[in-house]
Design a protein around this motif. Sequence first.
Motif, PDB file in Angstrom:
ATOM      1  N   LYS A   1      71.157   1.309  31.016  1.00 38.31           N
ATOM      2  CA  LYS A   1      72.020   0.131  30.831  1.00 38.31           C
ATOM      3  C   LYS A   1      71.204  -1.053  30.312  1.00 38.31           C
ATOM      4  CE  LYS A   1      75.288  -2.800  33.449  1.00 38.31           C
ATOM      5  NZ  LYS A   1      75.026  -4.021  32.733  1.00 38.31           N
ATOM      6  N   LEU A   2      70.097  -1.345  30.986  1.00 36.33           N
ATOM      7  CA  LEU A   2      69.262  -2.474  30.572  1.00 36.33           C
ATOM      8  C   LEU A   2      68.653  -2.232  29.187  1.00 36.33           C
ATOM      9  CD1 LEU A   2      67.484  -3.331  33.954  1.00 36.33           C
ATOM     10  CD2 LEU A   2      69.393  -4.553  32.877  1.00 36.33           C
ATOM     11  N   THR A   3      68.253  -1.007  28.922  1.00 33.97           N
ATOM     12  CA  THR A   3      67.691  -0.669  27.609  1.00 33.97           C
ATOM     13  C   THR A   3      68.724  -0.921  26.524  1.00 33.97           C
ATOM     14  OG1 THR A   3      66.171   0.960  28.536  1.00 33.97           O
ATOM     15  CG2 THR A   3      66.738   1.211  26.209  1.00 33.97           C
ATOM     16  N   ARG A   4      69.954  -0.489  26.752  1.00 29.00           N
ATOM     17  CA  ARG A   4      71.018  -0.659  25.757  1.00 29.00           C
ATOM     18  C   ARG A   4      71.380  -2.132  25.550  1.00 29.00           C
ATOM     19  NH1 ARG A   4      73.467   5.031  27.353  1.00 29.00           N
ATOM     20  NH2 ARG A   4      73.074   6.028  25.337  1.00 29.00           N
ATOM     21  N   GLU A   5      71.113  -2.962  26.549  1.00 26.69           N
ATOM     22  CA  GLU A   5      71.352  -4.412  26.416  1.00 26.69           C
ATOM     23  C   GLU A   5      70.191  -5.119  25.713  1.00 26.69           C
ATOM     24  OE1 GLU A   5      71.991  -5.702  30.439  1.00 26.69           O
ATOM     25  OE2 GLU A   5      73.994  -4.802  30.551  1.00 26.69           O
ATOM     26  N   GLY A   6      69.096  -4.388  25.431  1.00 24.30           N
ATOM     27  CA  GLY A   6      67.923  -5.001  24.809  1.00 24.30           C
ATOM     28  C   GLY A   6      67.051  -5.752  25.800  1.00 24.30           C
ATOM     29  N   PHE A   7      67.301  -5.544  27.094  1.00 23.65           N
ATOM     30  CA  PHE A   7      66.596  -6.263  28.153  1.00 23.65           C
ATOM     31  C   PHE A   7      65.080  -6.128  28.045  1.00 23.65           C
ATOM     32  CE2 PHE A   7      64.663  -6.314  32.397  1.00 23.65           C
ATOM     33  CZ  PHE A   7      65.136  -7.504  32.918  1.00 23.65           C
ATOM     34  N   TYR A   8      64.604  -4.933  27.734  1.00 20.93           N
ATOM     35  CA  TYR A   8      63.154  -4.673  27.758  1.00 20.93           C
ATOM     36  C   TYR A   8      62.420  -5.092  26.488  1.00 20.93           C
ATOM     37  CZ  TYR A   8      64.008  -2.094  32.045  1.00 20.93           C
ATOM     38  OH  TYR A   8      64.357  -1.761  33.328  1.00 20.93           O
ATOM     39  N   ASP A   9      63.136  -5.332  25.417  1.00 22.09           N
ATOM     40  CA  ASP A   9      62.485  -5.679  24.147  1.00 22.09           C
ATOM     41  C   ASP A   9      61.722  -6.996  24.282  1.00 22.09           C
ATOM     42  OD1 ASP A   9      63.851  -3.431  23.329  1.00 22.09           O
ATOM     43  OD2 ASP A   9      65.239  -4.484  22.000  1.00 22.09           O
ATOM     44  N   GLY A  10      60.421  -6.958  24.012  1.00 21.64           N
ATOM     45  CA  GLY A  10      59.594  -8.157  24.075  1.00 21.64           C
ATOM     46  C   GLY A  10      58.996  -8.468  25.433  1.00 21.64           C
ATOM     47  N   ILE A  11      59.329  -7.686  26.455  1.00 22.70           N
ATOM     48  CA  ILE A  11      58.789  -7.942  27.799  1.00 22.70           C
ATOM     49  C   ILE A  11      57.342  -7.449  27.873  1.00 22.70           C
ATOM     50  CG2 ILE A  11      58.968  -7.230  30.218  1.00 22.70           C
ATOM     51  CD1 ILE A  11      61.902  -7.671  30.104  1.00 22.70           C
ATOM     52  N   VAL A  12      56.507  -8.219  28.566  1.00 22.28           N
ATOM     53  CA  VAL A  12      55.069  -7.904  28.653  1.00 22.28           C
ATOM     54  C   VAL A  12      54.762  -6.912  29.772  1.00 22.28           C
ATOM     55  CG1 VAL A  12      54.412 -10.172  27.748  1.00 22.28           C
ATOM     56  CG2 VAL A  12      54.481  -9.812  30.229  1.00 22.28           C
ATOM     57  N   PHE A  13      53.615  -6.265  29.633  1.00 20.65           N
ATOM     58  CA  PHE A  13      53.027  -5.484  30.714  1.00 20.65           C
ATOM     59  C   PHE A  13      52.200  -6.485  31.525  1.00 20.65           C
ATOM     60  CE2 PHE A  13      54.138  -2.176  27.782  1.00 20.65           C
ATOM     61  CZ  PHE A  13      54.475  -1.106  28.590  1.00 20.65           C
ATOM     62  N   HIS A  14      52.747  -6.934  32.667  1.00 23.07           N
ATOM     63  CA  HIS A  14      52.150  -8.039  33.425  1.00 23.07           C
ATOM     64  C   HIS A  14      51.108  -7.591  34.443  1.00 23.07           C
ATOM     65  CE1 HIS A  14      55.540  -6.752  35.982  1.00 23.07           C
ATOM     66  NE2 HIS A  14      54.739  -7.091  36.992  1.00 23.07           N
ATOM     67  N   ARG A  15      51.055  -6.305  34.744  1.00 20.52           N
ATOM     68  CA  ARG A  15      50.094  -5.797  35.748  1.00 20.52           C
ATOM     69  C   ARG A  15      49.619  -4.439  35.263  1.00 20.52           C
ATOM     70  NH1 ARG A  15      51.310  -3.252  41.263  1.00 20.52           N
ATOM     71  NH2 ARG A  15      49.376  -3.532  42.415  1.00 20.52           N
ATOM     72  N   VAL A  16      48.369  -4.391  34.826  1.00 20.63           N
ATOM     73  CA  VAL A  16      47.826  -3.165  34.241  1.00 20.63           C
ATOM     74  C   VAL A  16      46.468  -2.896  34.886  1.00 20.63           C
ATOM     75  CG1 VAL A  16      47.264  -1.960  32.105  1.00 20.63           C
ATOM     76  CG2 VAL A  16      49.008  -3.774  32.074  1.00 20.63           C
ATOM     77  N   ILE A  17      46.432  -1.895  35.752  1.00 25.90           N
ATOM     78  CA  ILE A  17      45.238  -1.603  36.540  1.00 25.90           C
ATOM     79  C   ILE A  17      44.600  -0.318  36.010  1.00 25.90           C
ATOM     80  CG2 ILE A  17      44.335  -1.144  38.845  1.00 25.90           C
ATOM     81  CD1 ILE A  17      46.820  -2.664  39.926  1.00 25.90           C
ATOM     82  N   ASP A  18      43.383  -0.443  35.499  1.00 31.11           N
ATOM     83  CA  ASP A  18      42.671   0.691  34.929  1.00 31.11           C
ATOM     84  C   ASP A  18      42.569   1.820  35.947  1.00 31.11           C
ATOM     85  OD1 ASP A  18      41.363   1.825  32.716  1.00 31.11           O
ATOM     86  OD2 ASP A  18      39.418   1.435  33.622  1.00 31.11           O
ATOM     87  N   GLY A  19      42.882   3.032  35.515  1.00 33.29           N
ATOM     88  CA  GLY A  19      42.822   4.188  36.386  1.00 33.29           C
ATOM     89  C   GLY A  19      44.026   4.342  37.300  1.00 33.29           C
ATOM     90  N   PHE A  20      44.973   3.397  37.244  1.00 31.74           N
ATOM     91  CA  PHE A  20      46.136   3.440  38.132  1.00 31.74           C
ATOM     92  C   PHE A  20      47.430   3.451  37.333  1.00 31.74           C
ATOM     93  CE2 PHE A  20      48.618   0.836  41.543  1.00 31.74           C
ATOM     94  CZ  PHE A  20      49.343   1.950  41.906  1.00 31.74           C
ATOM     95  N   MET A  21      47.874   2.280  36.843  1.00 34.43           N
ATOM     96  CA  MET A  21      49.173   2.227  36.173  1.00 34.43           C
ATOM     97  C   MET A  21      49.339   0.948  35.360  1.00 34.43           C
ATOM     98  SD  MET A  21      51.296  -0.115  37.823  1.00 34.43           S
ATOM     99  CE  MET A  21      50.352  -1.410  38.584  1.00 34.43           C
ATOM    100  N   ALA A  22      50.380   0.956  34.492  1.00 41.14           N
ATOM    101  CA  ALA A  22      50.807  -0.208  33.709  1.00 41.14           C
ATOM    102  C   ALA A  22      52.222  -0.557  34.144  1.00 41.14           C
ATOM    103  CB  ALA A  22      50.771   0.110  32.219  1.00 41.14           C
ATOM    104  N   GLN A  23      52.440  -1.819  34.540  1.00 43.57           N
ATOM    105  CA  GLN A  23      53.741  -2.258  35.048  1.00 43.57           C
ATOM    106  C   GLN A  23      54.364  -3.262  34.097  1.00 43.57           C
ATOM    107  OE1 GLN A  23      53.720  -3.155  39.215  1.00 43.57           O
ATOM    108  NE2 GLN A  23      55.549  -4.434  39.085  1.00 43.57           N
ATOM    109  N   THR A  24      55.690  -3.140  33.917  1.00 39.51           N
ATOM    110  CA  THR A  24      56.463  -4.000  33.029  1.00 39.51           C
ATOM    111  C   THR A  24      57.879  -4.145  33.588  1.00 39.51           C
ATOM    112  OG1 THR A  24      57.108  -4.358  30.716  1.00 39.51           O
ATOM    113  CG2 THR A  24      57.186  -2.087  31.509  1.00 39.51           C
TER     114      THR A  24
END
Length: 160
Positions: free
Chosen positions: A40-63
Amino acid sequence: MANAQAKDPENTLFLDLKDGRVTIQLRPDLAPQHVERIKKLTREGFYDGIVFHRVIDGFMAQTGDPTGTGSGGSKEPDLAAEFTNAPFRRGTLGMARAASPNSANSQFFIMFNDGDWLNGKYTVFGEVVDGMQFIDNITRGEPPANPDKIVKMQVAADAQ
């Protein structure tokens, strides 16, 4: 089975990053409500342009936070947890949440490596099936000084 599901355009996402396209197989069999929210959010364009605000090497990338701070979400209500026995492995997508298990909204993370300590505590809703090398290239930091953004995210069924 993975190949059959990956060929389902309604349950496949294209995540376009600066370096290329990531293909994600959604798992409605594990988390139907979370998959519907993401679509639903993808189809609304919600995620377009949002940053990866928490990216921990060896763990995960969060957006998925429109404020880019890690404390924001969508206008939709929070989701009830859909915890399963599905393991958190390299390429797994999980829903981020606050302390309450029923607080997932729009933020998600993609695992760089296995994370068994998350099993049964966070909702698994998908997995990267192609383009993991582009996830590996996301700029690290909490938050990154110059964060990468989601260029565009779309449901494969809608892609042109």
